[in-house]
Design a protein around this motif. Structure first.
Motif, short mmCIF file in Angstrom:
data_model
loop_
_atom_site.label_atom_id
_atom_site.label_comp_id
_atom_site.label_asym_id
_atom_site.label_seq_id
_atom_site.Cartn_x
_atom_site.Cartn_y
_atom_site.Cartn_z
N GLN A 1 46.67 -2.22 6.47
CA GLN A 1 47.73 -3.10 5.97
C GLN A 1 48.69 -3.53 7.07
O GLN A 1 49.28 -4.58 6.97
CB GLN A 1 48.49 -2.41 4.84
CG GLN A 1 47.61 -2.27 3.62
CD GLN A 1 48.37 -1.69 2.46
OE1 GLN A 1 49.00 -0.65 2.58
NE2 GLN A 1 48.31 -2.37 1.34
N THR A 2 48.86 -2.68 8.08
CA THR A 2 49.72 -3.06 9.21
C THR A 2 49.03 -2.68 10.51
O THR A 2 48.22 -1.74 10.56
CB THR A 2 51.10 -2.36 9.16
OG1 THR A 2 50.91 -0.95 9.27
CG2 THR A 2 51.84 -2.69 7.88
N ILE B 1 48.76 1.10 16.58
CA ILE B 1 49.33 1.93 15.51
C ILE B 1 49.06 1.17 14.22
O ILE B 1 49.63 0.11 13.99
CB ILE B 1 50.84 2.16 15.69
CG1 ILE B 1 51.13 2.77 17.06
CG2 ILE B 1 51.38 3.05 14.56
CD1 ILE B 1 52.61 2.81 17.41
N ALA B 2 48.12 1.69 13.43
CA ALA B 2 47.70 1.00 12.21
C ALA B 2 47.95 1.91 11.02
O ALA B 2 47.97 3.14 11.15
CB ALA B 2 46.21 0.65 12.29
N LEU C 1 48.97 8.31 6.63
CA LEU C 1 49.75 8.44 7.86
C LEU C 1 49.27 7.39 8.86
O LEU C 1 48.11 6.96 8.81
CB LEU C 1 49.56 9.84 8.45
CG LEU C 1 50.15 11.00 7.64
CD1 LEU C 1 49.74 12.34 8.24
CD2 LEU C 1 51.66 10.88 7.56
N PRO C 2 50.11 7.01 9.82
CA PRO C 2 49.67 6.03 10.83
C PRO C 2 48.50 6.57 11.65
O PRO C 2 48.41 7.76 11.94
CB PRO C 2 50.91 5.85 11.71
CG PRO C 2 52.05 6.28 10.88
CD PRO C 2 51.52 7.36 9.96
N GLN D 1 49.65 13.96 20.91
CA GLN D 1 49.99 12.75 21.65
C GLN D 1 50.59 11.70 20.74
O GLN D 1 51.41 10.91 21.15
CB GLN D 1 48.76 12.19 22.37
CG GLN D 1 48.37 13.00 23.57
CD GLN D 1 47.24 12.36 24.34
OE1 GLN D 1 46.52 11.48 23.84
NE2 GLN D 1 47.05 12.80 25.56
N GLN D 2 50.19 11.70 19.49
CA GLN D 2 50.75 10.73 18.56
C GLN D 2 52.23 11.01 18.34
O GLN D 2 53.05 10.11 18.31
CB GLN D 2 49.98 10.76 17.24
CG GLN D 2 48.57 10.24 17.42
CD GLN D 2 47.84 10.07 16.12
OE1 GLN D 2 48.44 9.96 15.07
NE2 GLN D 2 46.53 10.02 16.20
N THR D 3 52.59 12.28 18.23
CA THR D 3 54.00 12.64 18.07
C THR D 3 54.76 12.28 19.34
O THR D 3 55.83 11.69 19.28
CB THR D 3 54.13 14.14 17.77
OG1 THR D 3 53.40 14.42 16.60
CG2 THR D 3 55.59 14.53 17.58
N HIS D 4 54.22 12.61 20.51
CA HIS D 4 54.87 12.30 21.79
C HIS D 4 55.05 10.80 21.95
O HIS D 4 56.10 10.35 22.37
CB HIS D 4 54.03 12.87 22.94
CG HIS D 4 54.58 12.55 24.29
ND1 HIS D 4 55.77 13.07 24.74
CD2 HIS D 4 54.11 11.75 25.27
CE1 HIS D 4 56.02 12.60 25.96
NE2 HIS D 4 55.02 11.81 26.29
#
Length: 165
Positions: A81-82, A105-106, A112-113, A143-146
């Motif tokens: 959707q995004t 970032i989808a 969750l993204p 790495q996603q959090t960072h």
């Protein structure tokens, strides 16, 4: 001397390498919009802009998909959707071949993204650009959090596209 003779630099004149940002050229803007379309649109979009022998590399499953396998898998998967594309780079190898690289970032409804490093290769046949290769390397959760912390408060490099399917 290495295995390639005098060196890789001998091969470089075969390519006209021009790195441009996402919106520096008309071709660049069109290719970034096309790339967004692959994330957000349906199988009909893929049929229009996908080379018949295209290869896509995703995490397992589905793994490596070729040609018609791509649209068949797409019909079974929920659409994004995004999509946000950050740190984009466009390299024109010649007038008919362009490589896009970016951090994606989808998000799908309620999920969750999904964050990944992506690359796509487009070729121009006649006056039409077609996707011939796409690869995604998902970022590990740490790495996603960072990455989220690094981007907090900083302006994004690209536009966010919202679309409901």
């Amino acid at each position: 001397m290495n295995l390639l003779g005098s060196g890789i630099s001998e091969l470089l004149p075969f390519f006209v390498r021009t790195s441009v940002t996402q919106n520096d050229s008309a071709n660049g803007e069109a290719l970034w919009e096309m790339e967004r379309g692959f994330w957000l649109n349906d199988a009909a979009y893929y049929t229009t802009f996908l080379a018949p022998d295209c290869i896509m590399v995703f995490p397992e499953p589905p793994g490596v998909l070729v040609g018609n396998e791509i649209t068949a898998a797409l019909e079974q998967a929920p659409r994004w959707q995004t999509i946000e594309m950050e740190n984009g780079s466009l390299v024109e190898l010649d007038t008919r071949v362009t490589v896009l690289t970016y951090r994606a970032i989808a998000q799908r409804d309620g999920d969750l993204p999904y964050r990944a490093l992506c690359s796509s290769i487009y070729t121009r046949t006649n006056s039409q650009w077609l996707l011939v290769h796409h690869q995604q390397t998902p970022l590990p959760p740490e790495q996603q959090t960072h990455m989220k912390d690094q981007n907090h408060g900083r302006k994004k490099n690209t536009r966010q596209a919202d679309r409901h399917h």
